[in-house]
Design a protein around this motif. Structure first.
Motif, short mmCIF file in Angstrom:
data_model
loop_
_atom_site.label_atom_id
_atom_site.label_comp_id
_atom_site.label_asym_id
_atom_site.label_seq_id
_atom_site.Cartn_x
_atom_site.Cartn_y
_atom_site.Cartn_z
N LEU A 1 52.88 32.45 6.95
CA LEU A 1 53.43 32.44 8.31
C LEU A 1 53.99 33.78 8.75
CD1 LEU A 1 55.16 28.95 8.20
CD2 LEU A 1 52.87 29.51 8.91
N ARG B 1 47.92 32.33 -1.98
CA ARG B 1 46.96 31.90 -0.98
C ARG B 1 47.72 31.22 0.16
NH1 ARG B 1 43.24 27.89 -3.02
NH2 ARG B 1 44.78 27.29 -4.55
N ARG B 2 47.04 31.03 1.29
CA ARG B 2 47.71 30.35 2.41
C ARG B 2 48.04 28.93 2.00
NH1 ARG B 2 45.60 33.04 7.89
NH2 ARG B 2 47.78 32.79 8.36
N ILE B 3 49.18 28.43 2.50
CA ILE B 3 49.60 27.09 2.05
C ILE B 3 49.55 26.07 3.18
CG2 ILE B 3 52.06 27.63 2.39
CD1 ILE B 3 52.57 25.92 -0.12
N PHE B 4 49.93 26.44 4.41
CA PHE B 4 49.90 25.48 5.51
C PHE B 4 48.62 25.58 6.32
CE2 PHE B 4 54.72 25.64 5.49
CZ PHE B 4 54.80 24.48 4.78
N LEU B 5 48.27 26.81 6.68
CA LEU B 5 47.12 27.00 7.55
C LEU B 5 45.89 27.26 6.69
CD1 LEU B 5 48.99 29.15 10.11
CD2 LEU B 5 48.10 26.89 10.49
N TRP B 6 44.75 27.12 7.31
CA TRP B 6 43.50 27.23 6.57
C TRP B 6 43.08 28.69 6.47
CZ3 TRP B 6 44.58 24.92 11.10
CH2 TRP B 6 44.05 25.48 12.25
N GLU B 7 42.26 28.93 5.46
CA GLU B 7 41.73 30.27 5.25
C GLU B 7 40.86 30.65 6.44
OE1 GLU B 7 42.21 33.45 3.21
OE2 GLU B 7 42.86 31.57 2.31
N GLY B 8 41.06 31.84 6.96
CA GLY B 8 40.31 32.25 8.14
C GLY B 8 41.12 32.12 9.42
N TYR B 9 42.33 31.54 9.35
CA TYR B 9 43.16 31.45 10.55
C TYR B 9 43.61 32.84 10.96
CZ TYR B 9 46.65 29.83 13.80
OH TYR B 9 47.38 29.60 14.92
N PRO C 1 51.86 32.72 12.43
CA PRO C 1 52.52 32.09 13.59
C PRO C 1 54.02 32.32 13.69
CG PRO C 1 51.03 30.57 12.52
CD PRO C 1 51.11 31.76 11.63
N ARG D 1 49.13 32.44 20.75
CA ARG D 1 48.00 31.58 20.47
C ARG D 1 46.76 32.08 21.17
NH1 ARG D 1 48.63 27.19 22.96
NH2 ARG D 1 50.67 27.73 23.74
#
Lengths: 147, 209
Positions: free
Chosen positions: A116, A128-136, A140, A147
């Motif tokens: 984040l 690695r990313r934990i909440f959002l997906w890879e490629g986001y 935020p 956005r």
């Protein structure tokens, strides 16, 4: 009741052990240089008389021109608590040492900050990313996120 | 002889993450317009009814609407209202649907109780796709209808009808258990109006023998 220690004494002891690491010590919080983070944390965890064995949290704050990482540690031996802050200047290619070798509980919290805020942690075994997906696209919780 | 249990993983964690991210991005880019309800024509007044077929319809519809089994798909807090509905106080078993199916293949109703994030969206769509026809969806609560208070957030699906067709909408944040039961009754009335037996005249353009 857990006692918030006076950071002045701790800061003086740290300055003796690790010269140049402490920038400011006021209230119950130590402000340190980001390069000395792992040394300071190792000192706080392993030194007899300190023994901060419980890792409360790590979080990050966006101040536009710099990011501040806020750690809080508790000693279950001495029933004391201390805050540690480290400032990272700039907005790109931010990096700081991971404290997962000392406290495994920092694992998910550092991954959350990586996700984040976009601050990477050197030495983290599974960053690695934990909440959002890879490629986001983007991070935020940054103040300039749109956005 | 040395035996090793270690097996090289086929995909690295990075590749799995990238694959997952690609699935979410694809779904997000394809889910712009709401999916229309395929049963919307049931609401039209001029739907023709044949007497013989209607009777067969009525029996099949009665069987379908009297045992609606919901799939377990409760991503957020509306689930607790559903739990209250399912409990003894509001007693959903009066409608023949107290059985929650852990497998979507045995369910024919999806009650979308809660906020849906984009990361969860492919899984919900997969659950919906795994449910056998005929299947119905109740969008429960403000988040299920439109995203609710999280609509402008960067990670929330603005309404379930962006990814799956929805039959009945229940407003509320969360809806009262009575509202959900009313929605289920509305859905049962809707099912009662459908035609599971195909109309031969419509299909072939000829009068049936």
């Amino acid at each position: 009741m857990t006692v918030a220690i006076a950071a002045n004494d701790l800061g003086a002891a740290l300055e003796e052990k690790l010269p140049g690491s402490v920038l400011k010590a006021e209230g119950d919080t130590l402000c340190i240089t980001p390069e000395s983070l792992l040394d300071v944390m190792t000192y706080l965890k392993d030194t007899p008389g300190q023994e901060y064995d419980y890792f409360n949290y790590v979080t990050a704050v966006d101040f536009y021109d710099h990011f501040e990482l806020v750690y809080r540690l508790t000693s279950t031996v001495h029933n004391t608590t201390v805050g540690v802050k480290a400032q990272l200047p700039g907005r790109e290619n931010l990096s700081i040492a991971s404290v997962t070798p000392l406290w495994l509980g920092a694992d998910f919290q550092e991954r959350e900050i990586y996700d984040l805020f976009g601050i990477s942690f050197e030495g983290h075994y599974n960053l690695r990313r934990i909440f959002l997906w890879e490629g986001y696209d983007g991070h935020p919780l940054r103040k300039d996120f749109n956005r | 002889m040395e035996v090793s249990n270690y097996r090289e993983p086929i995909y690295s964690p990075d590749e799995i993450d990238l694959h997952e991210g690609q699935i979410i991005e694809d779904l997000k880019s394809s889910a712009v317009e709401p999916i229309p309800d395929p049963d919307a024509w049931l609401e039209q007044e001029d739907v023709k009814r044949n007497l013989v077929l209607t009777t067969a319809d009525w029996v099949i519809n009665w069987a379908r609407r009297s045992a609606l089994w919901p799939a377990i798909c409760f991503p957020a807090c509306c689930a607790f209202e559903f739990i209250a509905v399912n409990g003894p106080r509001f007693d959903l078993s009066r409608f023949g649907m107290e059985i929650l199916r852990a497998s979507p293949r045995q369910a024919d109703l999806m009650i979308t109780a809660g906020t849906l994030t984009w990361k969860m969206a492919p899984n919900v769509k997969r659950i919906y796709d795994q449910m056998p026809e005929p299947k119905w969806v109740i969008a429960m609560g403000a988040c299920g209808i439109s995203g609710g208070i999280f609509r402008s957030s960067y990670n929330v699906v603005p309404g379930y009808n962006k990814i799956i067709p929805v039959d009945v909408y229940v407003p509320g944040c969360p809806p009262r258990p009575e509202a959900l039961i009313h929605a289920i009754q509305m859905l049962q009335k809707k099912i009662a109006k459908s035609h599971p037996v195909p109309d031969l005249k419509q299909l072939t353009g000829k009068e049936p023998m």
